[in-house]
Design a protein around this motif. Structure first.
Motif, PDB file in Angstrom:
ATOM      1  N   THR A  72      -9.527   2.972   9.975  1.00 52.00           N
ATOM      2  CA  THR A  72      -9.098   3.405   8.640  1.00 52.00           C
ATOM      3  C   THR A  72      -7.592   3.239   8.477  1.00 52.00           C
ATOM      4  N   GLY A  73      -6.837   3.490   9.541  1.00 53.86           N
ATOM      5  CA  GLY A  73      -5.394   3.309   9.468  1.00 53.86           C
ATOM      6  C   GLY A  73      -5.005   1.866   9.231  1.00 53.86           C
ATOM      7  N   MET A  74      -5.729   0.950   9.854  1.00 51.26           N
ATOM      8  CA  MET A  74      -5.446  -0.472   9.639  1.00 51.26           C
ATOM      9  C   MET A  74      -5.888  -0.928   8.249  1.00 51.26           C
ATOM     10  N   ASP A  75      -6.838  -0.229   7.654  1.00 49.50           N
ATOM     11  CA  ASP A  75      -7.195  -0.503   6.264  1.00 49.50           C
ATOM     12  C   ASP A  75      -6.007  -0.176   5.368  1.00 49.50           C
ATOM     13  N   ALA A  76      -5.376   0.972   5.591  1.00 47.67           N
ATOM     14  CA  ALA A  76      -4.186   1.346   4.821  1.00 47.67           C
ATOM     15  C   ALA A  76      -3.074   0.316   5.012  1.00 47.67           C
ATOM     16  N   PHE A  77      -2.894  -0.136   6.258  1.00 40.39           N
ATOM     17  CA  PHE A  77      -1.860  -1.130   6.525  1.00 40.39           C
ATOM     18  C   PHE A  77      -2.181  -2.447   5.814  1.00 40.39           C
ATOM     19  N   ALA A  78      -3.453  -2.852   5.834  1.00 39.65           N
ATOM     20  CA  ALA A  78      -3.855  -4.091   5.154  1.00 39.65           C
ATOM     21  C   ALA A  78      -3.600  -4.008   3.656  1.00 39.65           C
ATOM     22  N   HIS A  79      -3.897  -2.858   3.048  1.00 41.05           N
ATOM     23  CA  HIS A  79      -3.634  -2.681   1.620  1.00 41.05           C
ATOM     24  C   HIS A  79      -2.153  -2.889   1.328  1.00 41.05           C
ATOM     25  N   CYS A  80      -1.304  -2.260   2.137  1.00 33.38           N
ATOM     26  CA  CYS A  80       0.134  -2.373   1.918  1.00 33.38           C
ATOM     27  C   CYS A  80       0.624  -3.796   2.164  1.00 33.38           C
TER      28      CYS A  80
ATOM     29  N   GLU B 104       7.219   0.712   2.048  1.00 30.20           N
ATOM     30  CA  GLU B 104       7.358   2.021   2.685  1.00 30.20           C
ATOM     31  C   GLU B 104       6.045   2.478   3.305  1.00 30.20           C
ATOM     32  N   GLY B 105       4.929   2.102   2.690  1.00 26.91           N
ATOM     33  CA  GLY B 105       3.631   2.435   3.274  1.00 26.91           C
ATOM     34  C   GLY B 105       3.449   1.799   4.638  1.00 26.91           C
ATOM     35  N   MET B 106       3.886   0.541   4.781  1.00 26.71           N
ATOM     36  CA  MET B 106       3.800  -0.111   6.090  1.00 26.71           C
ATOM     37  C   MET B 106       4.648   0.619   7.124  1.00 26.71           C
ATOM     38  N   ARG B 107       5.824   1.094   6.716  1.00 19.98           N
ATOM     39  CA  ARG B 107       6.678   1.822   7.652  1.00 19.98           C
ATOM     40  C   ARG B 107       6.009   3.102   8.130  1.00 19.98           C
ATOM     41  N   ILE B 108       5.375   3.822   7.210  1.00 16.26           N
ATOM     42  CA  ILE B 108       4.717   5.066   7.593  1.00 16.26           C
ATOM     43  C   ILE B 108       3.585   4.800   8.580  1.00 16.26           C
ATOM     44  N   VAL B 109       2.788   3.760   8.317  1.00 15.81           N
ATOM     45  CA  VAL B 109       1.711   3.410   9.254  1.00 15.81           C
ATOM     46  C   VAL B 109       2.299   3.045  10.620  1.00 15.81           C
ATOM     47  N   LYS B 110       3.338   2.246  10.620  1.00 14.89           N
ATOM     48  CA  LYS B 110       3.969   1.833  11.879  1.00 14.89           C
ATOM     49  C   LYS B 110       4.430   3.049  12.688  1.00 14.89           C
ATOM     50  N   ASP B 111       5.017   4.013  12.011  1.00 14.26           N
ATOM     51  CA  ASP B 111       5.572   5.173  12.706  1.00 14.26           C
ATOM     52  C   ASP B 111       4.517   6.190  13.124  1.00 14.26           C
ATOM     53  N   TYR B 112       3.433   6.315  12.355  1.00 11.58           N
ATOM     54  CA  TYR B 112       2.537   7.454  12.573  1.00 11.58           C
ATOM     55  C   TYR B 112       1.117   7.111  13.014  1.00 11.58           C
ATOM     56  N   LEU B 113       0.633   5.884  12.768  1.00 12.83           N
ATOM     57  CA  LEU B 113      -0.732   5.584  13.189  1.00 12.83           C
ATOM     58  C   LEU B 113      -0.906   5.657  14.705  1.00 12.83           C
ATOM     59  N   PRO B 114      -0.017   5.084  15.502  1.00  9.62           N
ATOM     60  CA  PRO B 114      -0.190   5.225  16.957  1.00  9.62           C
ATOM     61  C   PRO B 114      -0.202   6.683  17.411  1.00  9.62           C
ATOM     62  N   ARG B 115       0.602   7.527  16.769  1.00  5.40           N
ATOM     63  CA  ARG B 115       0.609   8.951  17.111  1.00  5.40           C
ATOM     64  C   ARG B 115      -0.722   9.613  16.774  1.00  5.40           C
ATOM     65  N   ALA B 116      -1.250   9.330  15.580  1.00  7.10           N
ATOM     66  CA  ALA B 116      -2.535   9.921  15.187  1.00  7.10           C
ATOM     67  C   ALA B 116      -3.657   9.429  16.084  1.00  7.10           C
TER      68      ALA B 116
ATOM     69  N   MET C 233      -0.728   5.604  -0.720  1.00 14.71           N
ATOM     70  CA  MET C 233       0.278   4.619  -1.125  1.00 14.71           C
ATOM     71  C   MET C 233      -0.300   3.212  -1.140  1.00 14.71           C
ATOM     72  N   GLY C 234      -1.121   2.881  -0.136  1.00 15.34           N
ATOM     73  CA  GLY C 234      -1.730   1.561  -0.094  1.00 15.34           C
ATOM     74  C   GLY C 234      -2.601   1.302  -1.301  1.00 15.34           C
ATOM     75  N   ALA C 235      -3.369   2.314  -1.700  1.00 11.71           N
ATOM     76  CA  ALA C 235      -4.261   2.153  -2.845  1.00 11.71           C
ATOM     77  C   ALA C 235      -3.484   2.026  -4.150  1.00 11.71           C
ATOM     78  N   VAL C 236      -2.361   2.728  -4.261  1.00 10.95           N
ATOM     79  CA  VAL C 236      -1.508   2.573  -5.439  1.00 10.95           C
ATOM     80  C   VAL C 236      -0.874   1.186  -5.441  1.00 10.95           C
ATOM     81  N   ALA C 237      -0.416   0.747  -4.263  1.00 11.97           N
ATOM     82  CA  ALA C 237       0.293  -0.533  -4.166  1.00 11.97           C
ATOM     83  C   ALA C 237      -0.597  -1.715  -4.506  1.00 11.97           C
ATOM     84  N   PHE C 238      -1.880  -1.642  -4.120  1.00 14.78           N
ATOM     85  CA  PHE C 238      -2.681  -2.853  -4.313  1.00 14.78           C
ATOM     86  C   PHE C 238      -3.110  -3.084  -5.758  1.00 14.78           C
TER      87      PHE C 238
END
Length: 381
Positions: free
Chosen positions: A197-205, A224-236, A255-260
């Motif tokens: 699911t996290g990579m889905d958000a990254f793909a959207h962004c 900015e959505g890509m930055r958040i995924v980069k910083d927090y997906l590995p932690r989650a 954010m990804g859904a708004v961006a696309f």
């Protein structure tokens, strides 16, 4: 910094740990007195769902639930949900879950007062104007995964069970009235689902950022959505109880859904038919084909991706960004090839035709043809 806030972009969002406790207040604000909670089979018996039903009951809203929802929801699921909604005299929907529960829940509310078949409202031209806006019940969205961003979307993806083609059903009033984004509800996601699911958000962004269409607001949100995924997906992924990481990923998903709104591309044009035919996990499929799509689009997006890499603190420009994507997949345990997910070349012609017919196809920076789509599929299977 306190991770609790109320936003109104693009709809009212109540963000923060424990805010599911406000479900009664939220339904009242939306004018819902007898909601139907719509979720998927996997979530139906989970503690977060039981707690939400108990909170609904305590607020005098009843505890009605519909959960006959497939991973790729279809019109048969929709018909069953509508039957329960109408027979139960419900006046609104709580769409609860990941993409499947959210999308199906939104469609139950949308179709509750319509007389035409759902396919008449596909996102084609002005087909959405065929709907009776007074026949759309109010929707509360409660995401329990951080990926699709369907909680802030004006559409749902519904699979035709006969053709296996995914269709986007759109209407402005499908946008939920209020969203509860509570990171505590995502703590139970297993690492594999957290990753997909996290990579889905990254793909959207990423696809929104690379789309050639002009939409500066979405461009900034995507970056900015890509930055958040980069910083927090590995932690989650490493620690599912990390509420800060879980909360930030909920933000990135929205954010990804708004961006696309700016557009998607070949990642989704390929992932949608593969999911429809082979029932693969959508976000994981996106992740597997991501690097190959970057390669295809390189002539049109190299400079733009270099700027993104600099913002994200990734060295090496385009090549460094591509290497980051493949390394992130490895860290998250994403399969290297689609064949590891059960995808074969036996239905290649069908997949190519479906990809070229997918609405995402038109947003790809490099024009998609039967030849390059086939090459992408062969390279990733």
């Amino acid at each position: 910094m306190s991770l609790k806030a109320n936003w109104s972009y693009p709809t009212a969002i109540r963000f923060g740990a424990g805010r599911i406790a406000e479900i009664g207040e939220v339904c009242a604000a939306a004018g819902i007195k007898r909601p139907l909670l719509v979720t998927d089979r996997g979530l139906a018996a989970m503690e977060i769902t039981k707690r939400t039903l108990a909170l609904m009951s305590q607020a005098g809203l009843g505890d009605a639930m519909f959960f006959e929802v497939d991973p790729n929801p279809n019109e048969k699921n929709l018909e069953a949900g509508l039957k329960m909604f109408r027979e139960g005299g419900h006046d609104g929907v709580i769409a609860f879950g990941g993409g499947s529960g959210l999308d199906l829940g939104k469609m139950v509310a949308f179709m509750s007062g319509q007389t035409r078949p759902v396919w008449d409202f596909e996102d084609v031209g002005d087909w959405w104007t065929r709907a009776d806006p007074d026949g759309i019940a109010p929707i509360i969205a409660v995401p329990t995964t951080a990926g699709t961003g369907s909680e802030v979307g004006r559409a749902s993806v519904i699979t035709n069970s006969e053709t296996h083609i995914k269709k986007i059903i759109f209407h402005p009033k499908v946008l939920p009235a209020i969203v509860i984004a509570d990171p505590e509800l995502t703590v139970g996601m297993p690492p594999k689902i957290t990753a997909g699911t996290g990579m889905d958000a990254f793909a959207h962004c990423l696809e929104a950022y690379c789309s050639p269409h002009f939409h500066p607001m979405s461009q900034g949100i995507a970056l900015e959505g890509m930055r958040i995924v980069k910083d927090y997906l590995p932690r989650a992924y490493r620690d599912g109880t990390d509420l800060e990481a879980r909360g930030q990923m909920l933000v990135a998903a929205s954010m990804g859904a708004v961006a696309f709104q700016k557009g998607l591309g070949a990642i989704h044009a390929i992932s949608h038919p593969i999911g429809a035919v082979y029932n693969t996990h959508h976000g994981t499929t996106n992740a597997v084909v991501m690097a190959a799509v970057l390669d295809l689009n390189r002539p049109e997006i190299e400079e733009r991706v270099e700027k993104a890499a600099a913002y994200l603190g990734i060295e090496g420009g385009f090549d460094g960004f591509r290497a980051y994507v493949t390394n992130l997949n490895a860290v998250l345990g994403i399969p290297e090839r689609l064949s590891e997910m059960g995808v074969g070349t036996d239905r290649l012609d069908e997949l190519v035709a479906m990809a070229l017919d997918d609405p995402s196809c038109g947003g790809n920076p490099v024009g998609l043809t039967a030849g390059n789509v086939r090459a992408l599929l062969i390279a990733t299977i």
